[in-house]
Design a protein around this motif. Structure first.
Motif, PDB file in Angstrom:
ATOM      1  N   CYS A 171      37.356 -16.017 -31.428  1.00 58.34           N
ATOM      2  CA  CYS A 171      37.624 -15.272 -30.190  1.00 58.34           C
ATOM      3  C   CYS A 171      36.644 -15.674 -29.095  1.00 58.34           C
ATOM      4  N   ARG A 172      35.412 -15.950 -29.491  1.00 55.37           N
ATOM      5  CA  ARG A 172      34.422 -16.432 -28.513  1.00 55.37           C
ATOM      6  C   ARG A 172      34.875 -17.760 -27.901  1.00 55.37           C
ATOM      7  N   GLN A 173      35.421 -18.633 -28.729  1.00 52.43           N
ATOM      8  CA  GLN A 173      35.924 -19.916 -28.240  1.00 52.43           C
ATOM      9  C   GLN A 173      37.146 -19.721 -27.335  1.00 52.43           C
ATOM     10  N   LEU A 174      38.017 -18.790 -27.691  1.00 48.48           N
ATOM     11  CA  LEU A 174      39.186 -18.504 -26.857  1.00 48.48           C
ATOM     12  C   LEU A 174      38.763 -18.035 -25.472  1.00 48.48           C
ATOM     13  N   ALA A 175      37.808 -17.112 -25.433  1.00 48.53           N
ATOM     14  CA  ALA A 175      37.339 -16.599 -24.148  1.00 48.53           C
ATOM     15  C   ALA A 175      36.656 -17.689 -23.337  1.00 48.53           C
ATOM     16  N   SER A 176      35.909 -18.561 -24.016  1.00 48.55           N
ATOM     17  CA  SER A 176      35.237 -19.659 -23.321  1.00 48.55           C
ATOM     18  C   SER A 176      36.250 -20.616 -22.712  1.00 48.55           C
ATOM     19  N   SER A 177      37.308 -20.927 -23.450  1.00 51.98           N
ATOM     20  CA  SER A 177      38.363 -21.796 -22.936  1.00 51.98           C
ATOM     21  C   SER A 177      39.039 -21.164 -21.728  1.00 51.98           C
ATOM     22  N   ALA A 178      39.300 -19.854 -21.813  1.00 52.46           N
ATOM     23  CA  ALA A 178      39.928 -19.147 -20.692  1.00 52.46           C
ATOM     24  C   ALA A 178      39.023 -19.159 -19.469  1.00 52.46           C
ATOM     25  N   ARG A 179      37.728 -18.998 -19.695  1.00 43.69           N
ATOM     26  CA  ARG A 179      36.764 -19.003 -18.598  1.00 43.69           C
ATOM     27  C   ARG A 179      36.771 -20.341 -17.871  1.00 43.69           C
ATOM     28  N   ARG A 180      36.884 -21.431 -18.614  1.00 42.12           N
ATOM     29  CA  ARG A 180      36.940 -22.766 -17.993  1.00 42.12           C
ATOM     30  C   ARG A 180      38.205 -22.899 -17.147  1.00 42.12           C
ATOM     31  N   ARG A 181      39.313 -22.368 -17.627  1.00 39.46           N
ATOM     32  CA  ARG A 181      40.551 -22.410 -16.845  1.00 39.46           C
ATOM     33  C   ARG A 181      40.376 -21.670 -15.514  1.00 39.46           C
ATOM     34  N   ILE A 182      39.714 -20.518 -15.564  1.00 35.05           N
ATOM     35  CA  ILE A 182      39.491 -19.731 -14.349  1.00 35.05           C
ATOM     36  C   ILE A 182      38.631 -20.510 -13.365  1.00 35.05           C
ATOM     37  N   ARG A 183      37.536 -21.096 -13.847  1.00 34.05           N
ATOM     38  CA  ARG A 183      36.636 -21.836 -12.968  1.00 34.05           C
ATOM     39  C   ARG A 183      37.329 -23.032 -12.342  1.00 34.05           C
ATOM     40  N   THR A 184      38.168 -23.716 -13.123  1.00 37.78           N
ATOM     41  CA  THR A 184      38.853 -24.907 -12.626  1.00 37.78           C
ATOM     42  C   THR A 184      39.912 -24.570 -11.587  1.00 37.78           C
ATOM     43  N   ALA A 185      40.615 -23.461 -11.793  1.00 39.15           N
ATOM     44  CA  ALA A 185      41.786 -23.151 -10.967  1.00 39.15           C
ATOM     45  C   ALA A 185      41.456 -22.400  -9.689  1.00 39.15           C
ATOM     46  N   GLN A 186      40.417 -21.586  -9.706  1.00 41.07           N
ATOM     47  CA  GLN A 186      40.172 -20.721  -8.561  1.00 41.07           C
ATOM     48  C   GLN A 186      39.264 -21.369  -7.532  1.00 41.07           C
ATOM     49  N   ALA A 187      39.686 -21.270  -6.275  1.00 40.27           N
ATOM     50  CA  ALA A 187      38.869 -21.746  -5.161  1.00 40.27           C
ATOM     51  C   ALA A 187      37.795 -20.710  -4.849  1.00 40.27           C
ATOM     52  N   PRO A 188      36.663 -21.137  -4.260  1.00 38.60           N
ATOM     53  CA  PRO A 188      35.643 -20.170  -3.851  1.00 38.60           C
ATOM     54  C   PRO A 188      36.240 -19.130  -2.903  1.00 38.60           C
ATOM     55  N   ALA A 189      35.960 -17.866  -3.167  1.00 40.13           N
ATOM     56  CA  ALA A 189      36.566 -16.791  -2.379  1.00 40.13           C
ATOM     57  C   ALA A 189      35.924 -16.705  -1.003  1.00 40.13           C
ATOM     58  N   ALA A 190      36.767 -16.593   0.014  1.00 41.38           N
ATOM     59  CA  ALA A 190      36.273 -16.374   1.371  1.00 41.38           C
ATOM     60  C   ALA A 190      35.938 -14.898   1.543  1.00 41.38           C
ATOM     61  N   PRO A 191      35.033 -14.542   2.480  1.00 40.97           N
ATOM     62  CA  PRO A 191      34.742 -13.134   2.741  1.00 40.97           C
ATOM     63  C   PRO A 191      36.014 -12.377   3.109  1.00 40.97           C
TER      64      PRO A 191
END
Length: 319
Positions: A171-191
């Motif tokens: 489960c730790r590995q699953l969450a880590s993989s999901a976290r990488r997907r989030i970092r890769t896909a999301q642009a830095p949020a504007a104010p």
């Protein structure tokens, strides 16, 4: 004649208040896992049905009813995610999560001040934005459940393992993989203020049919995804490129002369609502950088707009 055991069963359930108080948490969890408030409601209903199917003695033997409810809801969601993937492959057009309005938008349809819709229990934060939910859609069901339970709701991996049916290390590995997907896909949020300003400029340029201004507000590699769902016409494939999106918006305005654009909060972020002859026809969510719009999601499926169309329609702002 009533037996002592029957009399005991008719007494008020001492756990009732604690059980009912979990409903908000369960709705929040299920909506993030499924991207559909309607499905989240069904999950919570099924979870409570299983609780009340047990005898009073079985219920009282459970040390933490809240943890039991979360475990059951998580497992039901995990099962639904597998079947939902197959359903969405058959969906007409692209599938987009169900958008949620700001609380003030759907409270107007209520009577007596009661909370008629489960949406009042959904906490609007960064884990509820359309961009975030769309990234979750690309994950495997196990990744999605592990990530949401651990990173969003703070459950230990040992507890996540009991729901997902894997080891805590897995489960730790699953969450880590999901976290990488989030970092890769999301642009830095504007104010927030800057995001709102960009969406307002987009609305004004669209209303003025200023295609040049629209192109300037859209990133060159921007993408628009529109959700029809079969009951209304769907844009079957994403529209890529700022200029192509701008020209599509111009064509839509020409085809719908009675169209009105309203600035509204969509999943806690600045968005737009399209009204056609006073009826809400589409809800639009955006992802932006500090300067431009990078992604647009337009939801037109009436089944996903029920919170937006029930009761009194939102009115156009004074300015």
């Amino acid at each position: 004649m009533t037996t002592p055991s029957e009399a005991e069963d008719t007494r008020p359930d001492p756990q009732l208040s604690a059980i009912i108080s979990e409903r908000r948490h369960l709705i929040n969890l299920a909506y993030r896992l499924l991207g559909s408030l309607a499905d989240a409601e069904d999950v919570v209903q099924e979870t409570y049905t299983r609780w009340y199917a047990m005898s009073r003695e079985q219920q009282q033997a459970i040390a933490s009813p809240g943890a039991w409810l979360t475990t059951v809801a998580g497992r039901v969601c995990l099962d639904l995610l597998g079947s939902a993937r197959a359903r969405r492959e058959r969906y007409v057009g692209e599938w987009i999560p169900e958008p949620l309005p700001d609380r003030s938008e759907w409270l107007t349809g209520r009577t007596g001040g009661t909370a008629a819709d489960p949406a009042d229990r959904v906490t609007l934060d960064e884990s509820i934005t359309m961009a975030f939910l769309v990234v979750l859609e690309a994950m495997t069901p196990a990744e999605r459940v592990a990530f949401i339970l651990h990173d969003v709701f703070g459950y230990a991996f040992a507890d996540v393992a009991a729901i997902v049916g894997r080891t805590p290390a897995a489960c730790r590995q699953l969450a880590s993989s999901a976290r990488r997907r989030i970092r890769t896909a999301q642009a830095p949020a504007a104010p927030a203020a800057r995001r709102a300003g960009i969406i307002r400029d987009f609305k004004q340029a669209w209303q003025a049919k200023d295609v040049g201004a629209l192109i300037g507000l859209l990133a060159p590699d921007a993408t628009l995804i529109a959700d029809g769902g079969g009951r209304v016409s769907a844009v079957l494939h994403p529209i890529d490129g700022g200029e192509q999106i701008a020209r599509y918006a111009m064509a839509l305005a020409d085809l719908a002369p009675g169209m009105t654009l309203l600035e509204r909060s969509v999943n806690g972020q600045p968005g737009l609502v399209i009204q056609q002859n006073g009826v809400i026809a589409s809800v639009i969510a955006f992802e932006t950088t500090d300067e431009q719009i990078t992604r647009i999601w337009a939801v037109r499926n009436p089944d996903k707009l029920r919170l937006w169309t029930a009761g009194r329609q939102p009115q156009a702002p004074d300015a």
